[in-house]
Design an enzyme around this catalytic site. Structure first.
Site, PDB file in Angstrom:
ATOM      1  N   ASP A 334      -1.241   1.431 -10.515  1.00 54.60           N
ATOM      2  CA  ASP A 334       0.161   1.020 -10.723  1.00 54.60           C
ATOM      3  C   ASP A 334       1.257   1.168  -9.769  1.00 54.60           C
ATOM      4  O   ASP A 334       1.124   2.358  -9.394  1.00 54.60           O
ATOM      5  CB  ASP A 334       0.803   1.330 -12.146  1.00 54.60           C
ATOM      6  CG  ASP A 334       1.505   0.412 -12.801  1.00 54.60           C
ATOM      7  OD1 ASP A 334       1.949  -0.643 -12.312  1.00 54.60           O
ATOM      8  OD2 ASP A 334       2.177   0.880 -13.833  1.00 54.60           O
ATOM      9  N   TRP A 339       6.650  -0.123  -4.800  1.00 62.32           N
ATOM     10  CA  TRP A 339       6.390   0.443  -3.840  1.00 62.32           C
ATOM     11  C   TRP A 339       7.151  -0.439  -2.578  1.00 62.32           C
ATOM     12  O   TRP A 339       7.745   0.038  -1.860  1.00 62.32           O
ATOM     13  CB  TRP A 339       5.025   0.996  -3.272  1.00 62.32           C
ATOM     14  CG  TRP A 339       4.794   1.526  -2.149  1.00 62.32           C
ATOM     15  CD1 TRP A 339       4.481   2.702  -1.879  1.00 62.32           C
ATOM     16  CD2 TRP A 339       4.258   0.646  -0.955  1.00 62.32           C
ATOM     17  NE1 TRP A 339       4.340   3.079  -0.625  1.00 62.32           N
ATOM     18  CE2 TRP A 339       4.248   1.672   0.078  1.00 62.32           C
ATOM     19  CE3 TRP A 339       4.275  -0.450  -0.549  1.00 62.32           C
ATOM     20  CZ2 TRP A 339       3.845   1.336   1.210  1.00 62.32           C
ATOM     21  CZ3 TRP A 339       4.084  -0.866   0.959  1.00 62.32           C
ATOM     22  CH2 TRP A 339       3.842   0.138   1.815  1.00 62.32           C
ATOM     23  N   HIS A 351       0.489  -4.707  -2.636  1.00 57.45           N
ATOM     24  CA  HIS A 351      -1.053  -4.870  -2.794  1.00 57.45           C
ATOM     25  C   HIS A 351      -1.854  -4.690  -1.525  1.00 57.45           C
ATOM     26  O   HIS A 351      -2.797  -4.287  -1.617  1.00 57.45           O
ATOM     27  CB  HIS A 351      -1.244  -6.455  -3.428  1.00 57.45           C
ATOM     28  CG  HIS A 351      -0.223  -6.689  -4.573  1.00 57.45           C
ATOM     29  ND1 HIS A 351      -0.449  -5.770  -5.797  1.00 57.45           N
ATOM     30  CD2 HIS A 351       0.347  -7.567  -4.938  1.00 57.45           C
ATOM     31  CE1 HIS A 351       0.387  -6.026  -6.736  1.00 57.45           C
ATOM     32  NE2 HIS A 351       1.112  -7.253  -6.345  1.00 57.45           N
ATOM     33  N   LEU A 443     -21.723   6.481  -4.645  1.00 55.11           N
ATOM     34  CA  LEU A 443     -20.622   6.217  -5.582  1.00 55.11           C
ATOM     35  C   LEU A 443     -21.048   4.636  -6.094  1.00 55.11           C
ATOM     36  O   LEU A 443     -21.190   3.836  -5.426  1.00 55.11           O
ATOM     37  CB  LEU A 443     -19.380   6.324  -4.925  1.00 55.11           C
ATOM     38  CG  LEU A 443     -18.248   5.962  -5.999  1.00 55.11           C
ATOM     39  CD1 LEU A 443     -17.897   6.845  -7.020  1.00 55.11           C
ATOM     40  CD2 LEU A 443     -16.944   5.505  -4.920  1.00 55.11           C
TER      41      LEU A 443
HETATM   42  C1  FPP Z   1      -0.214  -3.209 -10.302  1.00 54.92           C
HETATM   43  O1  FPP Z   1       0.976  -2.752  -9.573  1.00 54.92           O
HETATM   44  C2  FPP Z   1      -1.495  -3.425  -9.357  1.00 54.92           C
HETATM   45  C3  FPP Z   1      -2.133  -4.636  -9.244  1.00 54.92           C
HETATM   46  C4  FPP Z   1      -1.725  -5.823 -10.469  1.00 54.92           C
HETATM   47  C5  FPP Z   1      -2.938  -5.012  -8.398  1.00 54.92           C
HETATM   48  C6  FPP Z   1      -3.958  -4.007  -7.744  1.00 54.92           C
HETATM   49  C7  FPP Z   1      -4.855  -4.620  -6.695  1.00 54.92           C
HETATM   50  C8  FPP Z   1      -4.972  -3.777  -5.659  1.00 54.92           C
HETATM   51  C9  FPP Z   1      -4.713  -2.565  -5.463  1.00 54.92           C
HETATM   52  C10 FPP Z   1      -6.218  -4.344  -4.858  1.00 54.92           C
HETATM   53  C11 FPP Z   1      -7.382  -3.860  -4.943  1.00 54.92           C
HETATM   54  C12 FPP Z   1      -8.210  -3.880  -3.879  1.00 54.92           C
HETATM   55  C13 FPP Z   1      -9.501  -3.652  -3.910  1.00 54.92           C
HETATM   56  C14 FPP Z   1     -10.353  -3.971  -2.700  1.00 54.92           C
HETATM   57  C15 FPP Z   1     -10.251  -3.404  -5.327  1.00 54.92           C
HETATM   58  P1  FPP Z   1       2.125  -3.823  -9.988  1.00 54.92           P
HETATM   59  O2  FPP Z   1       2.100  -4.883  -8.877  1.00 54.92           O
HETATM   60  O3  FPP Z   1       2.102  -4.144 -11.352  1.00 54.92           O
HETATM   61  O4  FPP Z   1       3.173  -2.600  -9.509  1.00 54.92           O
HETATM   62  P2  FPP Z   1       4.645  -2.630 -10.198  1.00 54.92           P
HETATM   63  O5  FPP Z   1       4.529  -2.005 -11.637  1.00 54.92           O
HETATM   64  O6  FPP Z   1       5.429  -1.885  -9.341  1.00 54.92           O
HETATM   65  O7  FPP Z   1       5.276  -4.126 -10.295  1.00 54.92           O
END
Ligand code: FPP
Length: 565
Positions: A334, A339, A351, A443
């Site tokens: 999260d 960020w 992302h 893993l």
């Molecule tokens: C939550 O932060 C994050 C997500 C919904 C997306 C996470 C996806 C990735 C990190 C890409 C993963 C890649 C691979 C290769 C598995 P948010 O956007 O809700 O953050 P916020 O709470 O600050 O809005």
């Protein structure tokens, strides 16, 4: 394998794909023959299978072969860009199978079927994908496909019973034999008794049930569906022949008559011609240079793997005693959006940075020796976001699967979630990554994409209900283990440690079945800022916790040991 039915089934494939299918079929048959030569001692048979496999490796490297079957396979692999490394497991199983095989129960029997057959079937799927007519498999029908494969194998075993018995081989699980007292001994002595007859009748009914999966081909390309439906029809006719054989089943192989085969294949060929005329297929151009081909290696494909790159400041993982290591860490990543906003960047940038953080944490997991890491990359609730943001997340994952640095690490990649609404290219990339890395032993990285915990539980309950309706399970006796067996990845262990970044303290519909007893770990930093040391810190803290799983706290002479629930 030598059934003319297989020949006819390949004729239902589009013309451009047939030579490749022949090459795969011929190779599987040659290996099978080498392993089954009755007049050769088992050790020599194993050596022949191994020699053939190694020769293939050499031939792939030079791009040609003096052996016609290997030459066809090498040509196919280079032309169609097939990654043959996933066949290594099947070849090793064939080599190790020359001795006598014994399966205690259906689970062991099924695992053997999967090792032997699924990698070959995967190659055919890959061919379709390369040709631009993907045979997209729906994850929610995974059980149907698995049962179909089981059904084909059981039909094959029943058909070849007389040949196997002549070699003192009985490829049926003990669990099935024990249900009919006396049947095993009678079979081994070649005696057709009421017990044997009842056993065979039970098994043909079971195979028929496994192969009658009308939902399996729904939504598939009609050409591919025609191949699978015709195969099912053919195998059911073969089971009729097994049933009709009676005592002669123990003396010779029942074969379908030409008339029966023609009745099945004549309309199927008409359907094939029509179905494939709907799709223009992409036929590959020039062959890829031999050196770039993916080749099977003698034992595993580990030689192609590299160790994780070291931490940027040279940090090394702490030593955690094996009995204090979590088996499974699950992460809610999260804070990507915050960020980015903090830096005045658009949310999608968060992302991209979050994807780099996944690589860092995977390296940390490999270095500390973690077995299972599961990441929440896209939830069923995330569809409520802006379309651009959704596209960025899903495209970042797709690109990472095809081109990212995890490809060469010892990571078995898996997907948990539902295919509905996901872009087809992403679903294909996820399935490709699963196939490519299935034999890796480091893993296990499970990516939850279009995943929701309640959705998973609902679908599992539906699968159980279906099994009960099919008479495979008694609804009055359903227990937790039955439920767990019907989850999409039954081998996924319980979550020991659930880590969420980004200040929030909730579990957000993530792995409710597996995380019931997880230790929770919340950290304030945003996901893109994490570093492998944060994972190590989480694991170190976990290793100091006492886990009771509902038991009473341990008592000492003087005091009660403080323990967390
Ligand atoms: C939550 O932060 C994050 C997500 C919904 C997306 C996470 C996806 C990735 C990190 C890409 C993963 C890649 C691979 C290769 C598995 P948010 O956007 O809700 O953050 P916020 O709470 O600050 O809005």
């Amino acid at each position: 394998m030598h059934d003319p039915g297989t020949y006819a089934l390949i004729q239902l494939m589009p013309t451009a794909l047939r030579p490749a299918c022949w090459a795969l079929w011929a190779s599987a048959s040659v290996l099978d023959d080498l392993a089954d030569q009755r007049d050769v001692a088992p050790a020599d048979r194993a050596a022949r299978v191994e020699a053939w496999t190694q020769a293939l490796q050499h031939d792939l490297a030079i791009g040609t072969s003096t052996d016609p079957v290997r030459h066809a396979l090498v040509d196919t692999a280079l032309r169609w860009r097939l990654d043959l490394s996933s066949l290594q497991g099947a070849m090793t199983t064939t080599r190790d199978d020359v001795g006598s095989r014994h399966f205690a129960d259906w689970t062991q029997w099924r695992a053997w079927c999967n090792e032997e057959i699924v990698p070959w079937v995967d190659q055919v799927w890959h061919l379709f994908e390369q040709a631009g007519a993907p045979m997209t498999l729906r994850l929610d029908r995974r059980k149907d496909y698995e049962q179909f494969v089981d059904g084909t194998q059981l039909t094959d075993i029943l058909t070849d019973l007389s040949e196997d018995l002549a070699q003192e081989d009985l490829l049926l699980p003990q669990e099935a034999l024990d249900a009919f007292p006396g049947a095993e001994e009678d079979l081994r002595r070649g005696r057709w008794s009421p017990a044997t007859a009842a056993l065979i009748a039970e098994l043909t009914a079971l195979a028929r049930q496994w192969m009658t999966r009308p939902a399996m081909t729904k939504g598939m390309h009609p050409g591919a569906a025609n191949v699978l439906d015709t195969a099912a029809c053919l195998l059911r006719a073969q089971l009729d022949a097994v049933d009709a054989a009676g005592p002669t089943l123990l003396k010779r192989t029942p074969r379908l008559s030409v008339v029966s085969r023609t009745r099945i294949f004549a309309p199927a060929r008409l359907r094939a011609a029509m179905a494939w005329s709907l799709t223009p297929l992409t036929v590959p151009g020039s062959r890829r240079p031999a050196a770039a081909a993916h080749i099977p290696r003698p034992s595993t494909d580990n030689a192609a793997l590299r160790p994780p790159p070291p931490h940027s400041e040279g940090a090394r993982p702490p030593q955690i005693p094996a009995d204090q290591m979590p088996a499974h860490v699950a992460v809610i990543m999260d804070g990507n959006g915050r960020w980015a906003q903090q830096r005045g960047l658009p949310r999608p940038e968060g992302h991209h940075a979050g994807t780099a953080a996944v690589h860092e944490i995977v390296c940390g997991a490999l270095e500390i020796g973690l077995r299972h890491l599961t990441v929440y990359a896209f939830s069923t609730e995330n569809w409520k976001r802006d379309t651009d943001e959704i596209t960025t997340i899903l495209e970042a994952i797709r690109r990472d699967l095809d081109e990212g640095p995890l490809r060469d690490l010892d990571v078995r990649q898996r997907w948990l979630g539902h295919p509905d609404k996901l872009p087809q290219e992403l679903v294909q990339a996820l399935q490709r990554a699963e196939r490519r890395t299935r034999n890796r032993t480091g893993l296990t990285l499970t990516m939850c994409i279009n995943y929701g915990g309640r959705d998973e539980i609902t679908r599992t309950a539906a699968a159980l209900a279906q099994a009960a309706r099919a008479g495979e399970i008694d609804p009055r006796l359903i227990g937790e283990e039955d439920f767990a067996r019907h989850l999409p990845h039954p081998d996924m262990p319980d979550v020991d440690l659930l880590w969420r970044t980004g200040k929030e303290q909730r579990t957000s519909n993530f792995l409710p079945w597996h995380a019931t007893y997880a230790e929770l770990h919340f950290t304030p930093g945003y996901w893109p800022d994490v570093d492998r040391r944060d994972l190590w810190q989480a694991i170190t803290e976990y290793s100091r916790r006492q886990r009771r799983h509902g038991a009473a706290p341990l008592t000492t002479n003087r005091s009660t040991v403080q323990a967390s629930r």
